[in-house]
Motif scaffolding. Sequence first.
Motif, short mmCIF file in Angstrom:
data_model
loop_
_atom_site.label_atom_id
_atom_site.label_comp_id
_atom_site.label_asym_id
_atom_site.label_seq_id
_atom_site.Cartn_x
_atom_site.Cartn_y
_atom_site.Cartn_z
N GLY A 64 -5.61 -12.81 21.03
CA GLY A 64 -6.44 -13.31 22.12
C GLY A 64 -7.60 -14.11 21.60
N ARG A 263 -2.10 -20.43 26.90
CA ARG A 263 -2.09 -19.01 26.58
C ARG A 263 -3.16 -18.70 25.55
N ARG A 264 -3.75 -17.51 25.70
CA ARG A 264 -4.72 -17.08 24.69
C ARG A 264 -4.01 -16.76 23.38
N GLN A 266 0.33 -15.97 21.71
CA GLN A 266 1.74 -15.77 21.97
C GLN A 266 2.04 -14.29 22.20
N TYR A 267 1.29 -13.43 21.53
CA TYR A 267 1.46 -11.98 21.72
C TYR A 267 0.71 -11.58 22.98
N ARG A 268 1.41 -11.00 23.96
CA ARG A 268 0.80 -10.79 25.28
C ARG A 268 0.86 -9.34 25.74
N ASP A 269 1.00 -8.40 24.82
CA ASP A 269 1.11 -7.00 25.21
C ASP A 269 -0.22 -6.25 25.11
N ASP A 271 -3.47 -6.99 26.57
CA ASP A 271 -4.56 -7.48 27.42
C ASP A 271 -5.67 -6.44 27.60
N SER A 306 3.16 -2.61 21.60
CA SER A 306 4.30 -2.95 22.46
C SER A 306 5.05 -1.69 22.88
N GLU A 350 4.09 -8.61 32.96
CA GLU A 350 4.65 -7.80 31.89
C GLU A 350 6.15 -7.54 32.08
N ARG A 352 8.94 -9.55 32.61
CA ARG A 352 9.32 -10.96 32.62
C ARG A 352 10.71 -11.22 33.17
#
Length: 806
Positions: A64, A263-264, A266-269, A271, A306, A350, A352
Amino acid sequence: MKSIGERWFVLAGIGLLGAIALAGLLLAIYAAWLFHDLPDAGELAEYRPATATRVYAGDGTLIGEFSQERRIYVTYDQIPAPVVQAFLAAEDSNFFQHGGIDVGGVSRAMFKNVLNAVQGRRLEGGSTITQQVAKNVLLTNESTIGRKLREAILASRLEATLSKEQILELYLNEIFLGYRSYGVASAAFNYFGKSLDQLTVDEAAFLAALPKGPNNYHPIRRPEAPLDRRNWVLGAMRSNRFITEEAYEAARARPLTTQDAPRRAQYRDADFFVEEARRRALGMFGEDINAGGYYMRTTLDPSLQSAARDALMQGLEDYDRRHGWRGAWGNVDIAEGWQDEASEQSAPPERREWRAAVVESVGDGVRIRTAQDDQTGTLLSADVAWARAGAGLEVGDLIFVEPAEGGQFALKQVPAVNGALVAMEPQSGRVLAMVGGYSYALSSFNRATQAERQPGSAFKPIVYAAALEGDFTPSSIVLDAPISFPGGAGGRPWTPENYSRQYYGPQTLRRGLELSRNVMTVRLAQAVGMDEVVQLAEDMGAGDDMEPNLSLSLGAGETTPYRLTAAYAAFANGGRRVEPYLIELVQDRNGRTIYRADDRACRTCGRGFDGGASPRLTPRGEQVIDAITAYQISSMLEGVIQRGTGVRARGLGPWVAGKTGTTNEYRSAWFVGYTTDIVVGVFIGFDDNRSLGSGEAGAATAVPVFINFMTEALKERPARPFVRPRNAIFRTVNGIEEAFRPGTERRVEPTPEPQTWEGPQAYTDVLRREAEAQRQAQQQQQASPQPAEPAPAPQREPAEDLSGLY
């Protein structure tokens, strides 16, 4: 005598000279006004624009960023030649030849502006890159002659102060390119998910097309305009011989493919974790965290994060499914344009694979059509039965589905319940994973750190630890029988009960904790003293300003999953309180370390290897309980999983300890478990604190989440035996090896035969009977001293009360 004509000629000359002088004066005043507050171009030599603070996991994964302007500052030598050439071709092809103002370019712009004015088009400025730097960095965007003059003056000063490369560096890092991107490096990441050195020529050309108006060339809303502009830039690059004809044709033929949104990371798990880190960073560094360009390394383990997110979401969905289908989230007439209404509510980001869909027909099966990609299919028969057992389905209902095997779809429902999961290292306090709810997009409230809830029986190990710190041992006997306490000021008496309404007579501490016996815990807390229990709970970090009421022993106080999990770390690490933390290291934009979580001094850590012993650091944290007590609790909580209320997790193997927790009326379900290397807290409950429903105890609701997470965590961090304290004395009691502090091992007594007690009894009567039983036991011990290691007496296994509150 002068003629009248001569007189008028002299007066006209005087007037003309006066007008010239006045004009000169006015021009001097105007020039003085222009110059009086003109910025110093020399300041740009040290200028660094606001940049994002980038946040990384412990393994270097970008998770992030915090920013007012999304910018990644890169030096000129880090910018690939195709990117530089694309911007030169699009904006200022004579940049390396002119001195800040391109006279030819201005002339061409003036000529074009005559036609533009006639046709009503926007006028062109003819500004060079140097002038744009002067405007963007030092001036405002007002469209006045004065600003243009100041811009030209500053451009000349910039050329005299900075090199061409320095000016280009400022330009390519400062310019706004849309998609919340300032500078080319940020734009490359936001549009394409790439670093600058990964861009192709056509992608670089697209970025160079954006300065004229990013909104006019939005790749999603206006797909044709940015493609035409990109191809124009490619043509300009060919004309300036930056690329060959072959490269031009190849680049022009490629489609323009960008990300759907910036996107902040690529890894989005992560937040919830990133937002919590931001809050804590604001407390340490203030608002500078949003513009300082800091490098922040956190404690996050991406694989565990994750796994934590997946385990919690699955657990909440499983609970939600047990409680029935609540109905569709909308209903439409199936006509042209129904997809627009369906798109007003999106599935959790989350999830997708979920799709919004409409029910087309309801018969023997249910046929649906997805809104996004117009796919058709039927719902799984099991899901149809589930829906019909609940609110049912009708034609036109808007629902969420997920593709399944055989062209069918699974019916999905966003849970109304919520929860949290926290995982940390017990030795250091490093938070490895944190999930504060089902979906950050649906609710950013972090239930891991912000939800103050009663922990129920998950608090009991602290009560037992306080007892073990005193005169009790794991084999000490406590009576499990009804008891009643008088109410204050004429209030109703308090009569704690085991959930099963059954009582089993005298039991060991181990058995009481393994089976989470409420009455035994209250008796134990009464014997130890609630002041001691409260003091230990606060010393371990479980809470602050707790009331020393007996009901607290059953978890009636309030705490957060974050704090309770950190308190359990003391059981795993030998009795030390460690402060949990998320931020490991912070460096400023120049690479200088300005914060380090581990502040322990090590004078010899920097020395070269000389064959001697490696440096040894003192363990982190303050010792709050004896190491033997910590081991005793860990052994007893291992028994919770092997034989007690957490037996559902027994498949995880040995050396896993934990405790279930459920509050009154099933309002909250907990499980806190750990090994020597990781401690995990799980909480599940509604945000409005309503009941989860009958039977939704910690063992049924929270334990499955723990199991799913630990199944993955143990692959990375296998369980190991809990560290045996060096000074502990070990004896086998009732077939289980127990640890004792030296001298207390002589107080081992065989477990009495279980008894059945019915109905509450007066507290004074129970005290009198217990005192008499203790006096008789002491007399027997004096008459015939017990051997150091007595053989366990035959006993009848008590009935297990595993179906209630724990």
